[in-house]
Structure formats: C-alpha cells, structure tokens
Scaffold this motif. Structure first.
Motif, mmCIF file in Angstrom:
data_model
loop_
_atom_site.group_PDB
_atom_site.id
_atom_site.type_symbol
_atom_site.label_atom_id
_atom_site.label_comp_id
_atom_site.label_asym_id
_atom_site.label_seq_id
_atom_site.Cartn_x
_atom_site.Cartn_y
_atom_site.Cartn_z
ATOM 1 N N GLY A 38 -13.065 -0.637 46.936
ATOM 2 C CA GLY A 38 -11.665 -0.324 46.588
ATOM 3 C C GLY A 38 -11.634 0.876 45.677
ATOM 4 O O GLY A 38 -12.535 1.066 44.866
ATOM 5 N N ILE A 43 -5.142 3.344 44.832
ATOM 6 C CA ILE A 43 -4.132 2.329 44.504
ATOM 7 C C ILE A 43 -3.080 2.911 43.569
ATOM 8 O O ILE A 43 -1.883 2.689 43.754
ATOM 9 N N THR A 294 -1.494 -14.912 35.601
ATOM 10 C CA THR A 294 -0.835 -14.163 36.671
ATOM 11 C C THR A 294 -1.128 -12.672 36.526
ATOM 12 O O THR A 294 -1.367 -11.980 37.510
ATOM 13 N N ASN A 298 -3.114 -10.388 39.345
ATOM 14 C CA ASN A 298 -2.583 -9.143 39.923
ATOM 15 C C ASN A 298 -3.530 -7.985 39.685
ATOM 16 O O ASN A 298 -3.729 -7.136 40.547
ATOM 17 N N ALA A 301 -6.424 -8.211 42.022
ATOM 18 C CA ALA A 301 -5.995 -7.916 43.395
ATOM 19 C C ALA A 301 -5.751 -6.427 43.589
ATOM 20 O O ALA A 301 -5.965 -5.892 44.673
ATOM 21 N N GLN A 302 -5.318 -5.747 42.530
ATOM 22 C CA GLN A 302 -4.991 -4.324 42.673
ATOM 23 C C GLN A 302 -6.052 -3.423 42.044
ATOM 24 O O GLN A 302 -5.834 -2.245 41.851
ATOM 25 N N GLN B 49 4.518 -9.196 41.955
ATOM 26 C CA GLN B 49 4.650 -8.646 40.608
ATOM 27 C C GLN B 49 5.490 -7.368 40.623
ATOM 28 O O GLN B 49 5.246 -6.478 41.435
ATOM 29 N N GLN B 210 7.870 -10.649 34.989
ATOM 30 C CA GLN B 210 8.200 -11.753 35.885
ATOM 31 C C GLN B 210 9.678 -11.735 36.251
ATOM 32 O O GLN B 210 10.074 -12.365 37.211
ATOM 33 N N ARG B 235 10.585 -13.385 39.562
ATOM 34 C CA ARG B 235 9.442 -13.588 40.442
ATOM 35 C C ARG B 235 9.139 -15.081 40.565
ATOM 36 O O ARG B 235 8.842 -15.743 39.571
ATOM 37 N N ALA B 396 -9.473 -7.757 51.193
ATOM 38 C CA ALA B 396 -8.378 -7.555 50.234
ATOM 39 C C ALA B 396 -7.754 -6.187 50.511
ATOM 40 O O ALA B 396 -8.448 -5.262 50.956
ATOM 41 N N PRO B 398 -6.733 -3.640 48.627
ATOM 42 C CA PRO B 398 -7.347 -2.449 48.028
ATOM 43 C C PRO B 398 -8.636 -2.031 48.725
ATOM 44 O O PRO B 398 -8.914 -0.844 48.881
ATOM 45 N N THR B 399 -9.398 -3.029 49.167
ATOM 46 C CA THR B 399 -10.644 -2.732 49.877
ATOM 47 C C THR B 399 -10.324 -2.052 51.208
ATOM 48 O O THR B 399 -10.979 -1.080 51.608
ATOM 49 N N LEU B 401 -7.614 -0.309 51.910
ATOM 50 C CA LEU B 401 -7.131 1.055 51.645
ATOM 51 C C LEU B 401 -8.298 2.014 51.445
ATOM 52 O O LEU B 401 -8.306 3.136 51.943
ATOM 53 N N ALA B 402 -9.289 1.544 50.674
ATOM 54 C CA ALA B 402 -10.450 2.407 50.395
ATOM 55 C C ALA B 402 -11.220 2.723 51.669
ATOM 56 O O ALA B 402 -11.809 3.798 51.797
#
Lengths: 345, 522
Positions: A38, A43, A294, A298, A301-302, B49, B210, B235, B396, B398-399, B401-402
């Motif tokens: 990644g 990102i 949370t 996030n 994940a990002q 988020q 949130q 959220r 995932a 991001p993976t 995208l890379a």
C-alpha cells in the motif's frame, strides 16, 4: 542497599523497561506498516490521482526519503512531542487522539467497574460454596459467557434490551440535544463538570450496555482466577488457625482469604485494561461510539502511518502505566512480594 | 454525615427523594427542550469515517455528502444530465476549448456574511492545483483564473479539455479570506477539517469525526424555510444498528443499510424504504496486460461463465439492472449494447480456441463487503463449470490501489463496485481506459485506437460529436472484454415518512443530497 535506594532502583528499572517497551513497540509497528503493501502517498492523494500528483504528495509528506530516514525523523519528532500529522484527517495525531481516546477510556473504566463488581462477589460466593449448586451454576455461566463472541453478544443484547424492549438506548453516546459542553471529551465527566444532572443520567444510560458487553468476557476470567486463588488460600494452614480462633466463615473469607487471593486478580485486571482498549473497537462499531478503536481501525485500513503509530504508542504507554501501577499495588498489598523485592522490614 | 444519616433515616429518605425529583425535573426539562429542537432537525445515519470536511476531498463520498450541504459549486448536473449554473449564472466554453468564461450569481453570501466574488473561485481552484490531492485529480489541465471583475472570471486551461467544465460540479467554492486567515502551514487543511468556509444552506456547529452537526444558514441565496433548522450526519456502520434505530424512531434517515435490512423495513408503517437508480456498478476487472487474462478470448470466456441473473436475484435481491457495457446505466452517451448472458458451451469453446486447459486464476476481492464475498464465491463456482479453478484472494483497498502503478502487479481479476463521481462518460473513460492513466486505469488496458478516440473527444467541443466518440470507445472496450460488467446497482434510503421529505440523490451526490432534505409540514 538502603530501603530508599532500593525503591529508587526499582522505579528506575521499571521506567527503563517502559521506555524500552515503547521504543520496541514503535519500531515494530513502523516496520510492519512499511512492510504491508500500500502506498501512503497514493491514499493521501486520492484513488484517481495522477502519477505526478502522487509524486508531489509523496515529496510533501517526506515519503520519498529512505525508510531509515523516515524512521529517525519519526522518533526525532516524537521526542519533541509531535506524533506527526494524519494523512486522512490532516490533523496532528495528538489532536485526533485527544478527541477519541477519552471516550474509549470512559468505556473501558466503566466496563472494568462492572467487571470487578460482578466477578469479585461471584468469585467469593462460588469459593464459599465450593461444589454446591451456586458454584456449579456460576461456573457453567462463566463457560457460556466466556465463549460468546463479543460482536454477537453486542448485537443480541442491543436487539433485546434496546431495540425490542426499549430499556436502554440503541447506539451513540448522548440523546439529541443532551450532549454537554466538551471539556474532557468524556460525556459523563463533562456532564458533571457542567452540573447537568439530566445529561449525566442520559450519558450513563448510553454507556451501560456497551460497557456491560465489554465487561462480560473479562469478568469470567477474573471470576475463575479469584475462585481458584481463593480455594487455594482457604486450604492453607493460616486459615485453619483463623478458624480455630473462632472467626465466622464470612470473616474468614472476606477478612483473611480474600486479601491473600487478590494478587492474581490485580495482575489479570491490569492486563485486561490494556486488552479492553484493543477490544473496544468491536463494541464501538456496534454501538456507534467514537473512540480510539474505531480511529485506529480506520488508520490501519487507510495505511495512515502516523495515526497508527500514535495510537499504538499511546495505548502502549497506558498499558505500561497500568502495569506499573499494578506492580506498585502488589507491593503495597502483598508483604511477600515486598519482602522479595526490598528485603524484610 | 454518616451518623446523621444513620440517626435520622427520615432525613436520608427525604434527601434521596429530593435528589430524585431534582433529577427527574431536570430530565423532563431537558427532554422537553431537546424535543422541540428535535422536531426541527433531521438525523441521518451513514457509514464510514468522515475524515475531513475539507471540500478538497469531495472525491471521497464521506466528505462529499456533508460538503454538499455546507458549500456550493459553480455548476451542477440537472435532471437530464445537462450542466446548469449554480453559483455561476452563466458560463461559456471558448471555441478553442482552452478557456471558460463565467459570470457569478450576485448577492451570494458566505457563512461569515462576506460576499462571494470571482477571487474566491480563483483561490479555490489555485488551492486545489497547489495541493494536488483529492478533487484536484478531476481538474487536471487547470492553468489559472483571470479575475475580470467582482463577478466575472475566465478559467484558463493548459490544453483544450471537454472534461473540465463537468468536473466543476464537484469543486466546492471556499471563502478565500477565511481560509487564508486560517491557512496554518498546510493551506487550511487542518482548519477546514472541522470548520467550514462555505456558502451552502448549512453551516457547521460541531464535528467529532463520528458526527457532524449542522445548522441552517438563513441568509442562503436559495433559502427554503422547509429545510430543517438542524441537520446531523452521524456515523453508524452496523446496518442492524441503523435498522433498529430507525424502527425506534431515533433516526430520521438511514443510508447504506444492507438490502436485506431495507427489505425488512419496507413493512414498517412509520418508514419509507426508497430505492434509487445509481451509477454504482459491480464488475470484475481483468488484468489485460499480463497472464492468461491478457488474451481477449479468455476474458470473453470468463464473461460468458458468470450467472448474472442468479447473482442479481439472490445476492442483490433484484435491486439493480443487468449491465450492458463498461459504463453504468444512467450515464449519457452509452451505446445500446446487449446485456451479458451466461453461455457455458460458448465459454468452453473460446477457452479451447485460446488453448487454455486446466486454467487456474486468482480473483481478488474485499472481504469487508459481504455481498462481494458472495459474488466472488458464485463466480468461483461458475468458472468450475467451464473447467477453470479460481483461488479467492482477499485484498485491502490501499493494497489494491498500490498495485495499480504497474500492470505487472495489477491483480489477475479484481471484484469491485465502482461509481461515477458525476454522470459524465468522458471522465470515466479517460480515467479508466486510457493507456497513460496509470493508477486509475485498473485493467492496464492499452489500445491505440481507444487512446486516439479519447484524445479526439477531449478537444471536441461539440457535445453530439463527442458523444459519438465516447460510444465508439465503449463498443471497442466491450468487444475487448476488458471487464466483466455485472449489474448497475440501486441504492437505498429509509426514512421516517411523517417527518422527512426530499430524500433522493443528485447526479453528483449519492446516495442522497442533504441539501435536498425537507421537514414535512405538520
């Protein structure tokens, strides 16, 4: 070595361990993030960014430097109290943590209070009635509750107690219009600070269910540890002597056996506090609460490197602090440990 | 005190009763106060988020939804997918396609009461160009803005581009003075994360990541008293939680519920469950450059193996339309292509022609999306029928995208849901299929003929002629089987029917535009 020097040496060693643990943790997480596939620049720039735009962002974030340089830059900034800036929220990570951590700490502290206030009496009762029906019932309950997945339990309790029977709120942290002015970020404390009883009651109704869900798994562990420890102590010679002196069973249990059985509970509770912060993410997700769980989810994940590092180090620091407090408490509570550490007084 | 309480139990009880009463009075008072405000507010639950409210990231849906209520754009897509002015009263593309002349609407106020001018437009576009993130990818080719007067401006491009004007529907105009005053060391990104500098119908009251709480801006140039005084976007990720909160009447609008939960709520007499056509399309993208899927015959065979009808009915509960081309339904300039169908015998024949026996492939998918997981499994089972073994590989985002930076690392097959930022065929085709669009060309597709047609379309000012070029490109892409286009999906919203009106998407905001929400007259 004098007693004062012994104490100083003890704290210096503990502090050294904390620093080493945090450095190891930070380094490990840094490397893990770099190893995970990644591209942080991609990102940050967005999924449709052109290679030129990604390159520009990479340069701006300092990601064009070698991993070693990035590593030392990170620790250099950290020594100046800067955890870096999140690539997704564009906020200093410290500020993000200041917004999210108090809510999680509130959840964990209330969960721990529920945990101890259920598991300790249950452990005492079970040990006092060893082999009886109550003991059997508690042990079976502990197995059942301990084996329940937290996520499933959260959804079930939420459905039954909140959605179906409307006994408690379903999700969130306050009712609409009841949020107290932000001071600490902990709704209950902020309500107290604002002198707003209605807001406090409201916030308490919102935290009961998530905290109870979080407490369930851990209370079964404390129950088992306390029961086992109590059974061992109740068989020991000094308890026989106490009984021979004519002490009531209640006094034997609470006045003599319990203080001598508390060490494993303290150790376990200390470990659980750290684990609860990590486990809070599931509860926060189901009950739609803000929190560091949370936030960290996030961030991972990002691939938001500084947000992940900042969160992990902060949680690590809290866990280290709790361990230190537990160590000190054990020394205060148990003369055997005190004697082993500092010699007999 | 303890003694006093012990010695005087009556006093203790009295004190306890007084405290309880005080609490009850306070609760009643607060509830009443909250209830009044609650009646004038709309609470919306969404997923994911909200990283930032900075409209710079309007390419990110969680930011675009609140930004649409806080800010305004120069143009928007109308009901028939035609561009109409919003902050721009009029606009005209120069004959050479290299500039756009614009006249702004007079009397538009920002939330701090300053007036919108051409300088704000120039500042917004310059800031995007400088920072180069998020929505900046939509306005590639932006050169500068010439301010001709308070309300007159000309946007200059480095090369003719038919893509630029439609992209302005995602560019939210910021208050230049306010952002400059709060620029910090990152051009206001930190400040705009939790504040607004817009001229939209709402202004930010509080933002906690949130939840974002907004209040109505009564000096809005397009004010409507039926808009709620308060708007909360919170959220709530779990669909079951949203479902229960809606049933309990604690939420007014719920978005991103699972299809199953929406169908379950259709029977609730207090709620309306609406389904909207969207530009969200489920697809499997092939790596067209490396490995067995580089052969168009293999790709065609794979397309013929999938059970489209079964997938749509069983996994998506029929909430969508079978795809017929690379672009989703609802986008203009689409050719009339037949929808894909399953044909196992034909698929086997094509594989034999390609000399592919005992073929083993990998399908990447994001396991966080339950329905995609089911579709991956269905595809795996379908391919077994034509003798192809598929290994499912969780990935995932991001993976993923890379991996797009090099055709060699692009997954062999990737299951994805993709949607149009705005309903323009050009942006989707240029980003998705042009050989030099590295990073966004997710199949690594390279076809000189397509490149040539797209280059031609970019400089074609005439809408009809450009449309024809886009259609030709789509026919070629479809013939090359670049993707397995499954279905264009519907999106849903569930809302309290006695309280809320105006729930629906706009071409640039999905699943719903907050600015369109209205309170029902009691």
């Amino acid at each position: 070595m004098s007693r004062a020097r012994s104490y100083l040496w003890f704290f210096a060693k503990r502090l050294g361990t904390v620093v080493f643990a945090l450095w190891s943790l930070g380094s490990l997480v840094f490397l893990m993030i770099k190893v995970i596939p990644g591209d942080e620049a991609q990102i940050a720039a967005g999924p449709d960014a052109s290679p030129d735009q990604v390159a520009l962002v990479r340069q701006r974030l300092g990601l064009d430097a070698s991993v070693i340089v990035q590593y030392f830059r990170f620790w250099g900034r950290l020594l100046h109290g800067d955890l870096g800036t999140s690539i997704t929220t564009f906020q200093p990570v410290l500020l993000d943590l200041e917004r999210t951590l108090p809510s999680t700490l509130e959840l964990v502290v209330v969960a721990m209070l529920i945990n101890l206030s259920v598991s300790i009496p249950a452990g005492l009762i079970a040990a006092a009635r060893r082999g009886g029906r109550t003991d059997g019932l508690f042990r079976v309950l502990a197995v059942i509750l301990g084996g329940m997945p937290a996520f499933w339990l959260a959804l079930m309790l939420q459905y039954l107690l909140a959605a179906r029977y409307r006994l408690l709120p379903i999700s969130g942290q306050n009712s609409y219009g009841m949020e107290p002015p932000r001071w600490t970020g902990v709704p209950t404390l902020d309500a107290i600070a604002a002198g707003n009883m209605a807001s406090l009651l409201d916030a308490l109704t919102y935290i009961v269910l998530p905290a109870a869900v979080l407490a369930v798994l851990y209370s079964t562990q404390i129950f088992r540890a306390l029961r086992t420890s109590l059974l061992g102590v109740l068989e020991s010679d000094f308890i026989m002597a106490v009984r021979a002196k004519g002490a009531t069973e209640r006094r034997v249990l609470i006045g003599h056996a319990f203080p001598n059985s508390i060490n494993p509970v303290l150790t376990l509770a200390g470990t659980q506090l750290g684990a609860m912060i990590g486990a809070a993410v599931l509860v926060e997700t189901v009950f739609a609460r803000r929190g560091i769980g949370t936030y960290m989810f996030n961030a991972v994940a990002q691939k938001d490197m500084y947000a992940v590092l900042g969160s992990v180090l902060f949680i690590g620091a809290i866990v280290c602090l709790i361990n230190l407090v537990v160590d000190v408490l054990q020394i205060v509570v148990d003369p055997r440990i005190r004697a082993a550490q500092f010699g007999r007084s | 005190m303890r003694n006093m309480l012990k010695s005087n139990p009556v006093s203790f009880r009295a004190m306890g009763t007084a405290l309880c009463l005080l609490g009850a009075v306070a609760v009643t008072h607060q509830d009443a106060a909250a209830q009044v405000a609650r009646d004038k507010a709309i609470l919306v639950a969404s997923s994911g988020q909200i990283n930032t409210l900075d409209p710079l990231r309007s390419d990110y849906n969680q930011t675009n939804v609140p930004a649409n209520a806080l800010y305004d754009t120069l143009v928007v897509f109308g009901k028939d997918n035609n561009l109409v002015g919003r902050l721009a009263e009029s606009f005209k593309v120069a004959d050479d396609g290299k500039s756009i002349a614009m006249k702004l609407r007079a009397g538009v106020k920002f939330h701090d009461d300053t007036t919108l001018t051409a300088k704000d437009v120039a500042f917004t576009l310059d800031r995007l160009k400088k920072l180069g993130v998020g929505a900046a990818s939509l306005i590639e080719g932006y050169e500068s803005t010439t301010v001709n007067g308070d309300l007159d401006l000309t946007i200059n491009l480095s090369a003719p581009s038919a893509l630029f004007l439609p992209a302005l529907c995602k560019i939210y105009i910021v208050n230049s003075a306010l952002v400059t005053a709060n620029a910090g060391d990152n051009d206001g990104q930190t400040w705009l994360q939790s504040h607004d500098a817009g001229s939209g119908p709402y202004t930010v009251k509080s933002f906690e990541g949130q939840a974002v709480e907004m209040v109505r801006f009564d000096d809005y140039w397009d004010a409507d008293p039926a808009r709620p005084e308060g708007l909360v976007l919170k959220r709530v990720d779990e669909s079951a939680t949203k479902r229960d909160e809606l049933s309990a009447g604690n939420l007014d609008v719920g978005l991103f519920l699972t299809n199953r939960d929406v169908v379950a709520l259709e029977n609730d007499p207090n709620l309306t469950a609406s389904w909207f056509n969207s530009t969200l399309q489920a697809e499997i993208i092939f790596n067209t450059r490396v490995g067995p899927t580089a052969d168009p015959r293999v790709r065609k065979a794979l397309r013929l193996a999938y059970d489209y009808d079964g997938g749509l009915a069983a996994i998506r509960l029929g909430k969508g339309t079978l795809a017929n081309g690379a672009l989703p339904h609802g986008i203009a300039c689409r050719p009339d292509l037949p929808p894909a169908r399953r044909n196992v015998e034909e698929a086997k024949k094509l594989l034999a022609e390609a000399g592919q026996t005992n073929l083993k492939l990998q399908l990447s998918f994001q396991p966080v999306w339950e329905q995609q997981k089911q579709e991956a499994t269905l595809f795996q089972a379908n391919l077994r029928d034509i003798g192809v073994e598929v290994e499912l590989v969780p990935i995932a985002f991001p993976t993923y995208l890379a991996s797009l930076s090099d055709p060699k690392t692009i997954p062999q097959m990737m299951l994805l849901e993709d949607f149009a930022q705005y309903p323009d065929a050009g942006i989707m085709l240029m980003k998705g299929y042009k050989s030099d669009a590295i990073g966004s060309n997710r199949s690594g597709y390279s076809n000189p003929e397509v490149d040539k047609l797209l280059d031609q379309a970019r400089v074609t000012v005439d809408d009809a002629a450009r449309c024809d070029l886009y259609k030709k490109v789509q026919e070629i892409i479809d013939n090359d089987s670049v993707m397995l286009d499954m279905y264009t999906l519907q999106r849903s919203a569930v809302y309290r029917k006695a309280h809320v009106d105006g729930v629906g998407p706009t071409p640039q905001v999905t699943p719903i535009a907050l600015s369109g929400l209205r309170l029902l007259a009691k």
